[in-house]
Design an enzyme around this catalytic site. Structure first.
Site, short mmCIF file in Angstrom:
data_model
loop_
_atom_site.label_atom_id
_atom_site.label_comp_id
_atom_site.label_asym_id
_atom_site.label_seq_id
_atom_site.Cartn_x
_atom_site.Cartn_y
_atom_site.Cartn_z
N SER A 1 -4.64 13.17 23.76
CA SER A 1 -4.65 14.44 24.51
C SER A 1 -4.76 15.63 23.57
O SER A 1 -5.43 16.62 23.90
CB SER A 1 -3.41 14.56 25.42
OG SER A 1 -2.23 14.61 24.67
N ASN A 2 -4.17 15.56 22.39
CA ASN A 2 -4.35 16.64 21.41
C ASN A 2 -5.81 16.70 20.94
O ASN A 2 -6.37 17.78 20.80
CB ASN A 2 -3.43 16.45 20.20
CG ASN A 2 -2.04 17.00 20.47
OD1 ASN A 2 -1.82 18.20 20.46
ND2 ASN A 2 -1.10 16.11 20.75
N LEU B 1 -1.14 6.91 13.33
CA LEU B 1 0.12 6.27 12.96
C LEU B 1 0.15 5.55 11.62
O LEU B 1 1.20 5.07 11.21
CB LEU B 1 0.56 5.30 14.06
CG LEU B 1 0.85 5.97 15.41
CD1 LEU B 1 1.33 4.93 16.41
CD2 LEU B 1 1.89 7.07 15.26
N ASN C 1 -1.57 17.20 9.65
CA ASN C 1 -0.97 16.32 10.66
C ASN C 1 -0.10 17.17 11.58
O ASN C 1 0.41 18.21 11.19
CB ASN C 1 -0.09 15.28 9.95
CG ASN C 1 0.60 14.35 10.93
OD1 ASN C 1 -0.02 13.85 11.89
ND2 ASN C 1 1.90 14.12 10.73
N HIS D 1 3.40 16.79 13.79
CA HIS D 1 4.55 15.93 14.02
C HIS D 1 5.36 16.51 15.17
O HIS D 1 5.63 17.71 15.19
CB HIS D 1 5.40 15.83 12.74
CG HIS D 1 6.50 14.85 12.89
ND1 HIS D 1 6.29 13.49 12.80
CD2 HIS D 1 7.82 15.01 13.18
CE1 HIS D 1 7.45 12.86 13.00
NE2 HIS D 1 8.38 13.76 13.25
N ASP E 1 5.07 12.40 6.55
CA ASP E 1 5.70 13.63 7.05
C ASP E 1 6.33 14.51 5.97
O ASP E 1 7.29 15.22 6.22
CB ASP E 1 6.79 13.29 8.09
CG ASP E 1 6.21 12.50 9.26
OD1 ASP E 1 5.04 12.74 9.60
OD2 ASP E 1 6.92 11.66 9.81
C1 GRF Z 1 1.76 13.87 19.71
O1 GRF Z 1 3.01 14.17 20.24
C2 GRF Z 1 1.74 14.09 18.22
O2 GRF Z 1 2.58 15.10 17.79
C3 GRF Z 1 2.25 12.80 17.70
O3 GRF Z 1 1.70 11.82 18.56
C4 GRF Z 1 1.45 12.39 19.83
C5 GRF Z 1 0.02 12.11 20.17
O4 GRF Z 1 -0.26 12.39 21.51
N1 GRF Z 1 2.03 12.66 16.31
P1 GRF Z 1 -1.77 12.38 21.99
O5 GRF Z 1 -2.39 11.06 21.55
O6 GRF Z 1 -2.45 13.55 21.34
O7 GRF Z 1 -1.74 12.49 23.47
#
Ligand code: GRF
Length: 190
Positions: free
Chosen positions: A13-14, A84, A101, A103, A144
């Site tokens: 989604s990001n 990940l 990144n 977090h 991180d």
């Molecule tokens: C987000 O909360 C990001 O901060 C974390 O993993 C999540 C990914 O969500 N590292 P999406 O795949 O972007 O929906």
């Protein structure tokens, strides 16, 4: 035109927010999505949004095929959005200060190996924190731990479930991550 490459392992989604943000931009565009999960939701999003996507497995990651793929894509910025695996040292060295990144907590709290997704939000809830947030940071060889670029906060109440905390954090991510990426690209002296 600057080139953004996104690495993602999950729903994406990001990634989608970032793609939309730069859709009509004169500054930059998302040129590719790379993933280590062939079932990741981000692949469906990439197809729908007409962004080329590439899958790589562990051997390709450990050896230098990922590095070669990234070099061929010539990114100005590599964006980890829910990615990940730890970034290999050779990649960190080749793209110093060009990998960021996001977090889903206020680092240095709730970071490190195993601290991802709902594990983070559950830990924040278990500790009865009164606030959480997001951290956008440069990537180095440790999980991180790279220099922090930006943080934003949101209150947490005792009644919030881990899912509700996740929702608040996602809202912060969507509001800030694309804009911070844009600011970083503006600042780059190329
Ligand atoms: C987000 O909360 C990001 O901060 C974390 O993993 C999540 C990914 O969500 N590292 P999406 O795949 O972007 O929906």
């Amino acid at each position: 035109m600057k080139r953004i490459v996104i690495l993602a392992s999950g729903s994406g989604s990001n990634a989608e927010e970032i793609i939309h943000h730069f859709k009509d931009s004169n500054l930059a565009s998302v040129v590719a999505i790379l993933t280590n999960k062939h079932e990741a939701g981000v692949l469906e999003r990439a197809a729908r949004l007409h962004i080329p996507a590439f899958y790589f497995n562990r051997p390709a990651y450990r050896e230098d095929s990922l590095l070669r793929l990234l070099q061929a894509l010539e990114p100005d910025l590599i964006v980890l959005a829910g990615f990940l695996w730890k970034v290999p040292e050779a990649v960190v060295r080749a793209f110093e200060k060009r990998i960021v990144n996001i977090h889903p907590a206020l680092l240095p709290k709730y970071g490190g190996k195993g601290m991802y997704g709902m594990y983070v939000h559950q830990a924040v809830r278990d500790a009865q924190e009164v606030e959480t947030g997001i951290t956008i940071h440069y990537v180095n060889e440790h999980y991180d731990e790279g220099d922090i670029i930006f943080q934003a906060r949101t209150p947490v109440s005792k009644e919030d479930s881990a899912e509700q905390i996740a929702h608040k954090v996602h809202e912060l991510e969507y509001a800030h991550f694309p804009k911070i990426i844009e600011a970083l690209l503006h600042e780059q002296q190329l």
